[in-house]
Design a protein around this motif. Structure first.
Motif, PDB file in Angstrom:
ATOM      1  N   PHE A 207       0.888  -1.156   0.020  1.00 46.94           N
ATOM      2  CA  PHE A 207       0.034   0.011   0.003  1.00 46.94           C
ATOM      3  C   PHE A 207       0.937   1.481  -0.008  1.00 46.94           C
ATOM      4  CE2 PHE A 207      -3.372  -2.892   1.475  1.00 46.94           C
ATOM      5  CZ  PHE A 207      -4.657  -2.325   0.957  1.00 46.94           C
ATOM      6  N   THR A 208       1.993   1.147   0.645  1.00 43.86           N
ATOM      7  CA  THR A 208       2.635   2.444   0.944  1.00 43.86           C
ATOM      8  C   THR A 208       4.000   2.628   0.083  1.00 43.86           C
ATOM      9  OG1 THR A 208       4.141   1.133   2.821  1.00 43.86           O
ATOM     10  CG2 THR A 208       2.191   2.615   3.246  1.00 43.86           C
ATOM     11  N   SER A 209       4.184   1.533  -1.011  1.00 46.98           N
ATOM     12  CA  SER A 209       5.550   1.602  -1.844  1.00 46.98           C
ATOM     13  C   SER A 209       5.132   2.691  -3.011  1.00 46.98           C
ATOM     14  CB  SER A 209       5.936   0.391  -2.199  1.00 46.98           C
ATOM     15  OG  SER A 209       4.987  -0.210  -3.069  1.00 46.98           O
ATOM     16  N   GLY A 210       6.256   2.867  -3.595  1.00 46.90           N
ATOM     17  CA  GLY A 210       6.129   3.924  -4.839  1.00 46.90           C
ATOM     18  C   GLY A 210       7.253   3.466  -5.654  1.00 46.90           C
ATOM     19  N   PRO A 211       7.590   4.130  -6.920  1.00 53.05           N
ATOM     20  CA  PRO A 211       8.506   3.907  -7.685  1.00 53.05           C
ATOM     21  C   PRO A 211       9.968   3.619  -7.387  1.00 53.05           C
ATOM     22  CG  PRO A 211       6.871   5.406  -8.544  1.00 53.05           C
ATOM     23  CD  PRO A 211       6.550   5.269  -7.115  1.00 53.05           C
ATOM     24  N   GLY A 212      10.386   2.856  -7.532  1.00 53.75           N
ATOM     25  CA  GLY A 212      11.856   2.453  -7.052  1.00 53.75           C
ATOM     26  C   GLY A 212      12.123   1.955  -5.660  1.00 53.75           C
ATOM     27  N   ALA A 213      10.833   1.809  -4.781  1.00 55.28           N
ATOM     28  CA  ALA A 213      10.969   1.316  -3.542  1.00 55.28           C
ATOM     29  C   ALA A 213       9.839  -0.194  -3.528  1.00 55.28           C
ATOM     30  CB  ALA A 213      10.337   2.337  -2.680  1.00 55.28           C
ATOM     31  N   THR A 214      10.654  -1.245  -4.008  1.00 59.88           N
ATOM     32  CA  THR A 214      10.096  -2.381  -4.009  1.00 59.88           C
ATOM     33  C   THR A 214      10.845  -3.346  -3.226  1.00 59.88           C
ATOM     34  OG1 THR A 214       9.290  -2.327  -6.489  1.00 59.88           O
ATOM     35  CG2 THR A 214       9.228  -4.512  -5.357  1.00 59.88           C
ATOM     36  N   THR A 215      10.045  -3.790  -2.013  1.00 58.85           N
ATOM     37  CA  THR A 215      10.851  -4.646  -1.022  1.00 58.85           C
ATOM     38  C   THR A 215      10.937  -6.167  -1.585  1.00 58.85           C
ATOM     39  OG1 THR A 215       8.628  -5.354  -0.030  1.00 58.85           O
ATOM     40  CG2 THR A 215       9.835  -3.249   0.653  1.00 58.85           C
ATOM     41  N   LEU A 216      11.551  -6.968  -0.960  1.00 58.91           N
ATOM     42  CA  LEU A 216      11.842  -8.075  -1.182  1.00 58.91           C
ATOM     43  C   LEU A 216      10.561  -8.955  -1.304  1.00 58.91           C
ATOM     44  CD1 LEU A 216      14.049 -10.235  -2.547  1.00 58.91           C
ATOM     45  CD2 LEU A 216      14.596 -10.633  -0.073  1.00 58.91           C
ATOM     46  N   PRO A 217       9.810  -8.914  -0.178  1.00 65.11           N
ATOM     47  CA  PRO A 217       8.491  -9.979  -0.316  1.00 65.11           C
ATOM     48  C   PRO A 217       7.539  -9.476  -1.255  1.00 65.11           C
ATOM     49  CG  PRO A 217       8.903  -9.060   1.986  1.00 65.11           C
ATOM     50  CD  PRO A 217      10.102  -8.397   1.009  1.00 65.11           C
ATOM     51  N   MET A 218       7.742  -8.085  -1.707  1.00 66.06           N
ATOM     52  CA  MET A 218       6.789  -7.684  -3.090  1.00 66.06           C
ATOM     53  C   MET A 218       7.358  -8.277  -4.175  1.00 66.06           C
ATOM     54  SD  MET A 218       6.269  -3.711  -1.849  1.00 66.06           S
ATOM     55  CE  MET A 218       5.698  -3.428  -3.434  1.00 66.06           C
ATOM     56  N   LYS A 219       8.685  -8.283  -4.427  1.00 71.23           N
ATOM     57  CA  LYS A 219       9.266  -8.729  -5.525  1.00 71.23           C
ATOM     58  C   LYS A 219       9.036 -10.238  -5.648  1.00 71.23           C
ATOM     59  CE  LYS A 219      11.751  -8.513  -9.042  1.00 71.23           C
ATOM     60  NZ  LYS A 219      11.607  -7.593 -10.322  1.00 71.23           N
ATOM     61  N   ILE A 220       9.052 -11.111  -4.642  1.00 77.08           N
ATOM     62  CA  ILE A 220       8.985 -12.616  -4.614  1.00 77.08           C
ATOM     63  C   ILE A 220       7.605 -12.804  -4.948  1.00 77.08           C
ATOM     64  CG2 ILE A 220       9.009 -14.397  -2.989  1.00 77.08           C
ATOM     65  CD1 ILE A 220      11.346 -13.289  -1.581  1.00 77.08           C
ATOM     66  N   TYR A 221       6.501 -11.885  -4.314  1.00 73.78           N
ATOM     67  CA  TYR A 221       5.035 -12.214  -4.844  1.00 73.78           C
ATOM     68  C   TYR A 221       4.893 -11.937  -5.958  1.00 73.78           C
ATOM     69  CZ  TYR A 221       0.291 -11.571  -4.369  1.00 73.78           C
ATOM     70  OH  TYR A 221      -1.409 -11.893  -4.527  1.00 73.78           O
ATOM     71  N   SER A 222       5.538 -10.875  -6.603  1.00 79.14           N
ATOM     72  CA  SER A 222       5.088 -10.557  -7.985  1.00 79.14           C
ATOM     73  C   SER A 222       5.638 -11.638  -8.954  1.00 79.14           C
ATOM     74  CB  SER A 222       5.856  -9.165  -8.439  1.00 79.14           C
ATOM     75  OG  SER A 222       6.964  -9.556  -8.240  1.00 79.14           O
ATOM     76  N   GLN A 223       6.935 -12.333  -8.730  1.00 78.36           N
ATOM     77  CA  GLN A 223       7.301 -13.449  -9.401  1.00 78.36           C
ATOM     78  C   GLN A 223       6.427 -14.744  -9.119  1.00 78.36           C
ATOM     79  OE1 GLN A 223      11.776 -13.754  -9.314  1.00 78.36           O
ATOM     80  NE2 GLN A 223      11.998 -11.475  -9.921  1.00 78.36           N
ATOM     81  N   VAL A 224       6.317 -14.916  -8.158  1.00 81.89           N
ATOM     82  CA  VAL A 224       5.603 -16.263  -7.603  1.00 81.89           C
ATOM     83  C   VAL A 224       4.202 -16.580  -8.367  1.00 81.89           C
ATOM     84  CG1 VAL A 224       4.505 -17.453  -5.975  1.00 81.89           C
ATOM     85  CG2 VAL A 224       6.784 -16.443  -5.634  1.00 81.89           C
ATOM     86  N   ARG A 225       3.502 -15.204  -8.804  1.00 82.83           N
ATOM     87  CA  ARG A 225       2.607 -15.095  -9.410  1.00 82.83           C
ATOM     88  C   ARG A 225       2.583 -15.854 -10.982  1.00 82.83           C
ATOM     89  NH1 ARG A 225      -0.354  -9.379  -8.878  1.00 82.83           N
ATOM     90  NH2 ARG A 225      -1.920 -10.408 -10.153  1.00 82.83           N
TER      91      ARG A 225
END
Length: 271
Positions: A207-225
């Protein structure tokens, strides 16, 4: 006295297997030679080596570490101050409201917390990015630090502080030289807990992230999809190892300090 019947043993084994068997399988298949995560192709560490060339995952990991370190530090300072206020100042106007605000993130669903923070940042015109995630994680983890430190302060012997002040030490010096060293195991445990929660968070960061601020859990979730890859297994294994080492180190340090404190108290009592 508890009797270990066959039913009890089977229940415990199945319970632990349900909790930890998926983690064990994830760690094992992170060393899989095959690209298929469900087919064992032999032992290999090539997926750990390939992580070094995956710049997007490295960038996300670096953002996650920085957010975790800063938010855990801020949360530890604020949570310790909140715990001191709740324990030492039992009567002041608005204490119930203050206590409710401190502990609200404990019972508030993360979706509600993330959406509320998103609306706040949009309303004040604060661009979402690294610092909004840090502030959000500080808000989330501060209450956990407050609970840990407050539990230690409730059993704190305030006569030690009174003795220091009777000898001429001002309150600020008494806190940093007497109180803080004694409660430091709880403070350090709260920091470790806040750091771990920050590493693990996905919902609020989304909810609170923006461009250039992707955390590792967000990155993992996007790839796992799009499908689980052996690299994801390797990343998760590294996270498990980091958290496990941190918890073990925190437990050892806390235990040693408690032993040393007991020795000092017995030596002072015998003197």
């Amino acid at each position: 006295m508890l009797r270990w019947t066959r039913f009890n043993v089977i229940s415990v084994v199945l319970g632990f297997a349900f909790l930890y068997l998926p983690i064990v399988l994830l760690v094992i298949f992170s060393f899989n030679e095959s690209k298929l995560v469900t087919v064992w192709g032999g032992f290999s560490t090539k997926w750990y080596v390939s992580l070094l060339s995956n710049q997007s995952l490295l960038d996300a990991a670096w953002v996650t570490i920085r957010v975790g370190l800063l938010s855990a530090t801020f949360a530890t300072v604020l949570g310790t101050m909140a715990a001191l206020t709740l324990v030492r100042y039992t009567r002041f106007r608005g204490r119930m409201l203050f206590s409710g605000m401190v502990y609200a993130p404990l019972v508030m669903p993360e979706v509600i917390t993330g959406l509320s923070l998103l609306l706040l940042f949009v309303a004040i015109g604060f661009d979402r990015g690294f610092w909004t995630i840090t502030l959000a994680h500080t808000t989330l983890t501060m209450c956990f630090v407050a609970v840990v430190v407050q539990s230690r302060l409730l059993s704190f012997d305030q006569s030690i502080e009174e003795a220091a002040q009777d000898l001429g030490a001002p309150p600020v010096r008494t806190f940093f030289e007497i109180t803080l060293p004694i409660i430091s195991p709880a403070v350090f445990s709260g920091w470790i807990l806040a750091f771990t929660l920050s590493l693990d968070d996905l919902v609020i960061a989304s909810f609170t992230s923006g461009p250039g601020a992707t955390t590792l859990p967000m990155k993992i979730y996007s790839q796992v999809r799009l499908g689980v890859t052996p690299e994801i297994n390797a990343v998760c294994t590294i996270l498990i190892a980091v958290v496990a080492v941190g918890v073990v180190c925190a437990s050892i340090i806390t235990k040693r300090r408690e032993i040393q404190r007991d020795r000092d108290e017995r030596a002072a009592a015998g003197a």
